[in-house]
Design a protein around this motif. Sequence first.
Motif, mmCIF file in Angstrom:
data_model
loop_
_atom_site.group_PDB
_atom_site.id
_atom_site.type_symbol
_atom_site.label_atom_id
_atom_site.label_comp_id
_atom_site.label_asym_id
_atom_site.label_seq_id
_atom_site.Cartn_x
_atom_site.Cartn_y
_atom_site.Cartn_z
ATOM 1 N N ALA A 50 0.836 -1.198 0.000
ATOM 2 C CA ALA A 50 0.000 0.000 0.000
ATOM 3 C C ALA A 50 0.872 1.250 0.000
ATOM 4 O O ALA A 50 0.588 2.229 -0.707
ATOM 5 N N TRP A 51 1.946 1.215 0.790
ATOM 6 C CA TRP A 51 2.845 2.372 0.852
ATOM 7 C C TRP A 51 3.499 2.621 -0.506
ATOM 8 O O TRP A 51 3.599 3.767 -0.968
ATOM 9 N N TYR A 54 1.104 4.248 -2.773
ATOM 10 C CA TYR A 54 0.966 5.667 -2.460
ATOM 11 C C TYR A 54 2.147 6.452 -2.999
ATOM 12 O O TYR A 54 1.982 7.515 -3.620
ATOM 13 N N VAL A 55 3.377 5.907 -2.804
ATOM 14 C CA VAL A 55 4.578 6.638 -3.208
ATOM 15 C C VAL A 55 4.687 6.708 -4.723
ATOM 16 O O VAL A 55 4.983 7.757 -5.295
ATOM 17 N N GLY A 57 2.253 6.326 -6.818
ATOM 18 C CA GLY A 57 1.020 6.777 -7.447
ATOM 19 C C GLY A 57 0.422 5.714 -8.347
ATOM 20 O O GLY A 57 -0.114 6.006 -9.406
ATOM 21 N N PRO A 59 -2.365 2.933 -8.448
ATOM 22 C CA PRO A 59 -3.509 2.359 -7.737
ATOM 23 C C PRO A 59 -3.539 0.830 -7.794
ATOM 24 O O PRO A 59 -4.110 0.189 -6.916
ATOM 25 N N TYR A 62 -2.637 -0.986 -4.687
ATOM 26 C CA TYR A 62 -3.604 -1.117 -3.597
ATOM 27 C C TYR A 62 -4.325 -2.459 -3.693
ATOM 28 O O TYR A 62 -4.613 -3.106 -2.684
#
Lengths: 222, 319
Positions: A50-51, A54-55, A57, A59, A62
């Motif tokens: 997940a991290w 996020y880093v 970008g 999806p 996820y």
Amino acid sequence: MSFGQLPYDVAHLLGGGVLLFSFVLLYQRRIGAVINAFATQGTLLAIAAAWQGYVQGAPGLYVTAVLALAAKGVLIPLALHAIVRRLDLHRTVETALGIGPSLVAGVGLVGLAILVVLPATEGARALAREDLALALSVVLLGMLMMITRRNAISQVIGLLSLENGLILAAIGVAGMPLVVELSTAALVLMVAVVAGVFAFQIRERFDTLDTGSLEEHRGERR
Amino acid sequence: MAVVWGILAQILHLALILAAAPALTGVVRWLKARMMGRQGPHPLQPLRDLVKLLRKRPVLAENASAVSRAAPYVAVGAAVAAAALVPSFARGMAFAPLADLILVAGLLALGRVAMALAGMDVGTPFGGLGAAREMSFAALAEPALVVAALTLAILAASTNLDAIAGAVRDGGLGLRVSLGLALVALLAVAVAENARIPVDNPATHLELTMVHEAMILEASGRHLALWDYAAMLRLTLWLALLAAVFLPLGLAPPGAAPHHWILGLLAWGVKMAGLALALAAFESAIAKMRVFRVPEFLGAALLLGLLGAIFLFVSTGLT
């Protein structure tokens, strides 16, 4: 990216956590504790994915995180606990190599992974290189666990934690297609199912989960 | 002015540590008792015990040599010296240039040797057994401590505790796997050094499992008070060490005027209370391990420390 920057630091820490739990898997003696350590490792892997999502970008990562959390963090550990209860296994792990020597071998393998990865990835980003070194260490430790444990359940956990290392490698590389990860996840679920059936079969035939008794049937021990 | 503040801070620090040691032990015991659903003795009970024991004459065995007489003083002296070096509320104390992590490890080892010698001096089987166990654990715990010190030294470019605390506090190091691994290794060593639960049970005289208690079984009166006090100081020192290295928030900068100390003192109190609570919860939740598994436990700590150092070499090579 370098140290002191949050994205790098957290990714590094999570990767290190996954590796640390590979060592916990090697250290634990009781089968229930081994399964719990495996569940924690899966959860950490999900957070790491997940991290990275996020880093970077991305999806898609996820989805990987949710899959890892559901499968590795919850479902497979529950299933393994159920198998242990159903088969009424001896609660201690039988080792082919003692705990101490296997930990020493584990640290040696981590050193080996670092020595292999660093020269081979010259020119890549520091984050990707470290992630690869961590991931290869987790893969090697999974293999070590499969070699040093005699109990079929422990060997299955070794295989699954090896696969955790593969996912850790995959999420560290930017632009890994989702299809690859989905197919890996599906593969692992299949492996888990096959391994479960396998464990029941060994148990039925030999009345034990010690894979040592298979050796006679392969003609290796007369 | 900075020199004066340094000396004042050192004196205040020493007084604080010496006073906090029995209270901290009492608080940990009280918290453990409450968690187990017992009323528990008053947190100041260890202090009262110490005062009572100090008034009593030690009874020595007939064949006790000078070692039995001198060892408690050596142990307390080493513990006080080590406790004076670990920063609590302020950096830049008068002894800060001496506060080397290796030196602290050496002073702790000196105290341990004194205890083992006292255990073997009279020649009772329990003392020898405890000393043998203590030394075999130390053979693994000390390398683990040194490897963790090495990791911290590579990160902070110094083995000085004051410098390490400063480097961690400035945040230039970031979150690192190596720091985490060093923390795990140090926690395991701290548990072993202080004879806490997974390694040794501080609240029992069960002969098959005891390590620390076996060595001081012969001690009585004033000597027993000194041994107990040395053990309390060691516990305080370890918690202060962990707080200073891994949680240096609120530590007053070197050379700061006394009004900066208030924040440091408050932060130190909160940190020590938190660590005492964590220790009590950990000890209540976990069972003591078999004596023969302890070397394995400490060996794992050593290997994790080693792993941290390996990773540090890799990552310093990359950036």
